[in-house]
Design an enzyme around this catalytic site. Structure first.
Site, PDB file in Angstrom:
ATOM      1  N   GLY A  65       6.593   2.104   1.978  1.00 35.18           N
ATOM      2  CA  GLY A  65       5.798   3.375   1.434  1.00 35.18           C
ATOM      3  C   GLY A  65       6.532   3.636   0.097  1.00 35.18           C
ATOM      4  N   ALA A  66       5.855   4.035  -1.182  1.00 36.33           N
ATOM      5  CA  ALA A  66       6.359   4.599  -2.407  1.00 36.33           C
ATOM      6  C   ALA A  66       7.327   5.449  -2.306  1.00 36.33           C
ATOM      7  CB  ALA A  66       5.481   4.430  -3.172  1.00 36.33           C
ATOM      8  N   ARG A  76      11.835  -4.412  -4.163  1.00 35.84           N
ATOM      9  CA  ARG A  76      10.508  -4.650  -4.164  1.00 35.84           C
ATOM     10  C   ARG A  76      10.075  -4.187  -5.412  1.00 35.84           C
ATOM     11  NH1 ARG A  76       7.214  -2.429   0.793  1.00 35.84           N
ATOM     12  NH2 ARG A  76       5.750  -4.083  -0.140  1.00 35.84           N
ATOM     13  N   GLN A  92      -0.383  -1.975   8.572  1.00 36.78           N
ATOM     14  CA  GLN A  92       0.090  -0.716   8.402  1.00 36.78           C
ATOM     15  C   GLN A  92      -0.764   0.131   9.152  1.00 36.78           C
ATOM     16  OE1 GLN A  92       0.585  -3.170   6.304  1.00 36.78           O
ATOM     17  NE2 GLN A  92       2.454  -3.051   4.879  1.00 36.78           N
ATOM     18  N   ASP A 135       1.287   3.010  -5.036  1.00 35.19           N
ATOM     19  CA  ASP A 135       2.537   2.451  -5.257  1.00 35.19           C
ATOM     20  C   ASP A 135       2.806   2.864  -6.785  1.00 35.19           C
ATOM     21  OD1 ASP A 135       1.483   0.858  -2.641  1.00 35.19           O
ATOM     22  OD2 ASP A 135       3.577   1.012  -2.624  1.00 35.19           O
ATOM     23  N   ASN A 174      -1.914  -0.164  -5.249  1.00 38.98           N
ATOM     24  CA  ASN A 174      -1.729   0.190  -3.747  1.00 38.98           C
ATOM     25  C   ASN A 174      -2.054  -1.103  -2.979  1.00 38.98           C
ATOM     26  OD1 ASN A 174      -1.082   2.347  -1.727  1.00 38.98           O
ATOM     27  ND2 ASN A 174      -3.518   1.881  -1.053  1.00 38.98           N
TER      28      ASN A 174
HETATM   29  O1  MRU Z   1       4.077  -2.661   1.399  1.00 42.33           O
HETATM   30  P1  MRU Z   1       4.057  -1.440   1.750  1.00 42.33           P
HETATM   31  O2  MRU Z   1       3.647  -0.950   3.376  1.00 42.33           O
HETATM   32  O3  MRU Z   1       5.271  -0.562   1.350  1.00 42.33           O
HETATM   33  O4  MRU Z   1       2.633  -0.648   1.096  1.00 42.33           O
HETATM   34  C1  MRU Z   1       2.708   0.835   0.926  1.00 42.33           C
HETATM   35  C2  MRU Z   1       1.373   1.156   0.545  1.00 42.33           C
HETATM   36  O5  MRU Z   1       0.670   0.484  -0.130  1.00 42.33           O
HETATM   37  C3  MRU Z   1       0.926   2.709   0.498  1.00 42.33           C
HETATM   38  O6  MRU Z   1      -0.255   2.856   0.790  1.00 42.33           O
HETATM   39  C4  MRU Z   1       1.689   3.493  -0.693  1.00 42.33           C
HETATM   40  O7  MRU Z   1       2.986   3.199  -0.695  1.00 42.33           O
HETATM   41  C5  MRU Z   1       1.272   4.725  -0.844  1.00 42.33           C
HETATM   42  S1  MRU Z   1       1.780   5.869   0.607  1.00 42.33           S
HETATM   43  C6  MRU Z   1       3.170   6.406  -0.190  1.00 42.33           C
END
Ligand code: MRU
Length: 348
Positions: free
Chosen positions: A47-48, A89, A196, A237, A247
């Site tokens: 999550g970002a 990432r 998720q 993201d 996202n």
């Molecule tokens: O691959 P992830 O689980 O890190 O992806 C996360 C997302 O796409 C979330 O929707 C995004 O980070 C926004 S929530 C802070």
């Protein structure tokens, strides 16, 4: 009380291992850079905004792990570890953003003693954490004002307390609306391939006691066709200067379906997720994940051996599909190119 997804404790990074949820709420204590890198790559922390905090704590950990007196060697270690973490990432801009802030502190205190530099890095990492806590609450309150007294909502991926220092992004908006007494029914996209939505969003919403229903990603259009949905809300993201939003993969198709059914599509993200250095979403690097996450996601093979797979982790929703971007500085409406500038840190 939201869960505490990652904190700095006694010289270590303490984090929830998100890969073990919802079966088990287990914590990891990390005191090696490679272990942190593995935790980021394998989505134990994700999550970002949480990735930004993990990056800041990672730079701090690198500094704390240096025990010599040689400043040149200290800076070389920090640079090497920050580069390694930055590359874990590529899509979520918060990771690079937080590491840039740590590097700026390192440069500013370059002439000071090693203990002074380490203390300055600790202060900066803890401020990144605190700022995220505040922005997550402020964003949630701004967003909650958009939620009708009784609302049916669709959301995608996980965006709650697990992804920020406090309340979350898109889910934070729903938590705040619920805390204000609004009645919610949330349809939760399961979010293939790593689920998720099913594993984490459902866990967070059910813990809060919010009425929620799990759907396969490909069910969202049918839900919008058959019943009234007030809005869709997702996190981000990386948001380009024109509002194009990267996202979790599947967000773009949800936005297209929302437009087809006249459902407003909201993005909730802190300003740290906006990358003002890129003009459009075409410039956003998109992470590709391994084939096994699709063919053998949770321990059982679901495609023939040797099946060719394409697995981008994110997609980009063009800004025309977005009704509003909810930030800690307020709700930004189109035209995003002009209106996002009003919250650009250097311009405020
Ligand atoms: O691959 P992830 O689980 O890190 O992806 C996360 C997302 O796409 C979330 O929707 C995004 O980070 C926004 S929530 C802070």
């Amino acid at each position: 009380m939201p869960v505490s997804t990652l904190t700095w404790q006694n010289g270590k990074i303490k984090m929830i291992d998100q890969t073990r949820l919802p079966a088990e709420l287990a914590y990891l204590e990390i005191n090696q850079i490679e272990v942190l890198g593995e935790a980021i790559k394998s989505l134990r922390v994700r999550g970002a905004p949480a990735l930004g905090i993990a990056g800041a704590f990672g730079a701090l950990l690198s500094a704390q792990l240096f025990h010599g007196e040689d400043k040149t060697a200290f800076f070389a270690q920090l640079e090497r570890d920050m580069k390694y973490l930055r590359e874990t990432r590529p899509t979520a801009v918060n990771l690079g953003w937080a590491l840039n802030r740590m590097r700026e502190v390192m440069q500013k205190f370059h002439e000071q003693s090693l203990p002074e530099i380490k203390a300055a890095l600790q202060k900066e990492a803890l401020s990144i954490f605190e700022e995220d806590r505040h922005s997550s609450r402020a964003l949630a309150e701004h967003g909650a004002a958009l939620v009708p007294q009784s609302a049916t909502v669709i959301t995608h991926c996980n965006t709650g307390a697990l992804v920020t220092a406090d309340y979350g992004t898109a889910l934070g908006v729903l938590f705040a609306a619920y805390a204000h007494g609004k009645k919610l029914h949330v349809f939760v996209d399961e979010t293939r391939p790593l689920l998720q939505g099913a594993r984490l969003n459902m866990w967070e919403l059910m813990n809060e006691g919010i009425d929620c229903t799990l759907i396969c990603d490909n069910t969202a259009a049918f839900v919008m066709q058959r019943q009234h949905v007030d809005f869709c809300i997702v996190g981000a993201d990386r948001i380009a200067a024109n509002g194009d939003t990267a996202n979790k993969i599947g967000t773009y198709s949800l936005a297209v379906n929302a437009r087809q059914h006249g459902v407003p599509f909201y993005v909730a993200a802190p300003i740290s997720t906006i990358d003002f250095s890129i003009r459009t979403g075409k410039e956003i690097p998109i992470e590709e994940r391994s084939a096994e996450e699709v063919t053998n996601g949770f321990g059982r093979r679901t495609a023939p051996e040797g099946a060719r797979v394409y697995s981008p982790a994110f997609d980009v929703t063009p800004h025309e599909f977005i009704a509003a971007i909810i930030t800690e500085a307020g709700v930004i409406r189109p035209p995003f190119e002009k209106n996002l500038k009003t919250i650009q840190p250097e311009c405020r």
